[in-house]
Design a protein around this motif. Structure first.
Motif, PDB file in Angstrom:
ATOM      1  N   LEU A 314       0.828  -1.203   0.000  1.00 41.82           N
ATOM      2  CA  LEU A 314       0.000   0.000   0.000  1.00 41.82           C
ATOM      3  C   LEU A 314       0.863   1.253   0.000  1.00 41.82           C
ATOM      4  O   LEU A 314       0.561   2.232  -0.693  1.00 41.82           O
ATOM      5  N   TRP A 315       1.952   1.237   0.777  1.00 43.15           N
ATOM      6  CA  TRP A 315       2.876   2.374   0.760  1.00 43.15           C
ATOM      7  C   TRP A 315       3.508   2.530  -0.624  1.00 43.15           C
ATOM      8  O   TRP A 315       3.693   3.646  -1.117  1.00 43.15           O
ATOM      9  N   SER A 316       3.830   1.408  -1.236  1.00 46.95           N
ATOM     10  CA  SER A 316       4.397   1.448  -2.590  1.00 46.95           C
ATOM     11  C   SER A 316       3.400   2.059  -3.567  1.00 46.95           C
ATOM     12  O   SER A 316       3.766   2.836  -4.446  1.00 46.95           O
ATOM     13  N   ALA A 317       2.127   1.682  -3.420  1.00 47.41           N
ATOM     14  CA  ALA A 317       1.095   2.238  -4.286  1.00 47.41           C
ATOM     15  C   ALA A 317       0.965   3.749  -4.084  1.00 47.41           C
ATOM     16  O   ALA A 317       0.744   4.507  -5.034  1.00 47.41           O
ATOM     17  N   ALA A 318       1.124   4.206  -2.821  1.00 47.56           N
ATOM     18  CA  ALA A 318       1.064   5.643  -2.545  1.00 47.56           C
ATOM     19  C   ALA A 318       2.215   6.371  -3.216  1.00 47.56           C
ATOM     20  O   ALA A 318       2.040   7.477  -3.764  1.00 47.56           O
ATOM     21  N   VAL A 319       3.409   5.779  -3.192  1.00 48.27           N
ATOM     22  CA  VAL A 319       4.564   6.368  -3.875  1.00 48.27           C
ATOM     23  C   VAL A 319       4.299   6.452  -5.372  1.00 48.27           C
ATOM     24  O   VAL A 319       4.618   7.443  -6.032  1.00 48.27           O
ATOM     25  N   LEU A 320       3.700   5.417  -5.914  1.00 50.55           N
ATOM     26  CA  LEU A 320       3.366   5.388  -7.341  1.00 50.55           C
ATOM     27  C   LEU A 320       2.427   6.536  -7.702  1.00 50.55           C
ATOM     28  O   LEU A 320       2.619   7.237  -8.702  1.00 50.55           O
ATOM     29  N   LEU A 321       1.393   6.747  -6.889  1.00 49.52           N
ATOM     30  CA  LEU A 321       0.431   7.809  -7.172  1.00 49.52           C
ATOM     31  C   LEU A 321       1.071   9.192  -7.037  1.00 49.52           C
ATOM     32  O   LEU A 321       0.733  10.117  -7.782  1.00 49.52           O
ATOM     33  N   LEU A 322       2.014   9.331  -6.083  1.00 45.06           N
ATOM     34  CA  LEU A 322       2.742  10.595  -5.970  1.00 45.06           C
ATOM     35  C   LEU A 322       3.543  10.866  -7.236  1.00 45.06           C
ATOM     36  O   LEU A 322       3.586  12.008  -7.734  1.00 45.06           O
ATOM     37  N   GLY A 323       4.170   9.826  -7.771  1.00 47.36           N
ATOM     38  CA  GLY A 323       4.904   9.978  -9.023  1.00 47.36           C
ATOM     39  C   GLY A 323       3.993  10.396 -10.163  1.00 47.36           C
ATOM     40  O   GLY A 323       4.355  11.242 -10.985  1.00 47.36           O
TER      41      GLY A 323
END
Length: 342
Positions: A314-323
């Motif tokens: 989920l944290w990885s997905a949040a980083v993806l959306l920030l990108g």
């Protein structure tokens, strides 16, 4: 003489003022058209984001009934039939007509498209639709590199720090979702599955690059009509050789209706919108904004199939959306005119 000179200066000044007004008016018209084109491009790309949150879910459902070859052949055949009336309507209204040159420029993107369509379905035998939807977004790095090589006008976008940082964060997020997949060390996601997903991702990026030229020269509807026809024609012998061509006769009506809905929405409608986005805002930006798709895919997959992600995912997905957010802030230059000269 003094009066005549003064009158001459007044006339010249008046002419200059009128010329400046015309130039200002022209600039305003150009600016308005540019803003309209950008709005059209962003509207198209966000529509594809919504639609392309669902393909992996449709495909994950259909693999219970359709083998990868038959599934893609029939989905693209339906997509071709769906776009055909609009293609005929555009041809009747004038504009570019199909000839052998049109077929040749559309054949190039069809080859990686066939590989992508088949391998993305096969990848779902190894991972869930939500995880695959995130992993495949790593295509942005391939798209950026290929756009840099193929299209000089895209380099303006790729050189901006927002695009570079957004792409970097998107890649970290995409791979983090796979890396922290529960059961990774136990081998639940086999290396062949990762290789197949990687192949699908690279071919999608290559397709996005190669489709820009026919989209610019033929228009979004004409180009997709021809590409869907060629893709279906290429998939037919492969389905006869490796798949089951008679599958629709042995599955229920609801399964075939699901295939038709997925074809019309995820292929016909989404591809036409995607071509519009590529034409108006460029390949690199249009592809990078697709990083938003996994959010919808994850939510739907969790609701329908019970797919769950670990906290690290989920944290990885949040980083993806920030990108994706950073990449969205990139200001594209006018790419349509340059694309038409490629």
């Amino acid at each position: 003489m003094g009066d005549l000179s003064f009158q001459s200066e007044q006339i010249n000044a008046s002419k200059e003022a009128k010329t400046m007004k015309r130039l200002d008016s022209t600039r305003e018209i150009v600016d308005l058209r540019r803003r309209a084109n950008l709005s059209e491009g962003y509207g198209a790309v966000f529509a594809t984001i919504v639609i392309w949150s669902t393909p992996s879910l449709f495909q994950y459902y259909l693999i219970r009934y359709y083998d990868p070859w038959a599934q893609n052949f029939y989905r693209y055949s339906v997509a071709c039939l769906a776009i055909a009336p609009f293609v005929l309507y555009r041809i009747q209204r004038g504009g570019p007509r199909f000839d052998w040159r049109s077929v040749l420029i559309c054949l190039a993107p069809c080859l990686p498209n066939v590989v992508h369509q088949v391998t993305q379905v096969v990848a779902l035998f190894y991972m869930g639709p939500g995880v695959y939807a995130i992993f495949t977004r790593s295509s942005v790095i391939f798209t950026a590199l290929l756009a840099l090589a193929f299209f000089p006008e895209e380099r303006h976008v790729i050189r901006q720090w927002q695009f570079q940082l957004g792409t970097f964060l998107g890649l970290i997020g995409a791979f983090g979702v796979v890396w922290f997949q529960p059961g990774w060390k136990a081998g639940h996601i086999a290396l062949p599955g990762l290789f197949i997903a990687f192949t699908a991702t690279f071919c999608w990026a290559l397709y996005g690059i190669l489709v820009k030229r026919p989209s610019a020269q033929l228009g979004s509807i004409r180009s997709f009509g021809l590409i869907s026809f060629i893709t279906s024609a290429l998939l037919l012998p492969l389905t006869c050789a490796f798949g089951k061509i008679n599958t629709p006769l042995h599955v229920g009506l609801h399964v075939n209706l699901t295939l038709i809905v997925s074809a019309v929405s995820c292929i016909t409608l989404a591809h036409v919108l995607y071509y519009v986005a590529i034409r108006e805002i460029g390949v690199a930006l249009a592809q990078t904004l697709q990083l938003l798709c996994p959010a919808g895919a994850l939510a739907l997959s969790a609701w329908i199939y019970g797919e769950r992600l670990a906290h690290a995912q989920l944290w990885s997905a949040a980083v993806l959306l920030l990108g994706a957010f950073l990449a969205m802030r990139v200001k594209p230059i006018a790419t349509t005119e340059a694309a038409e000269n490629i």
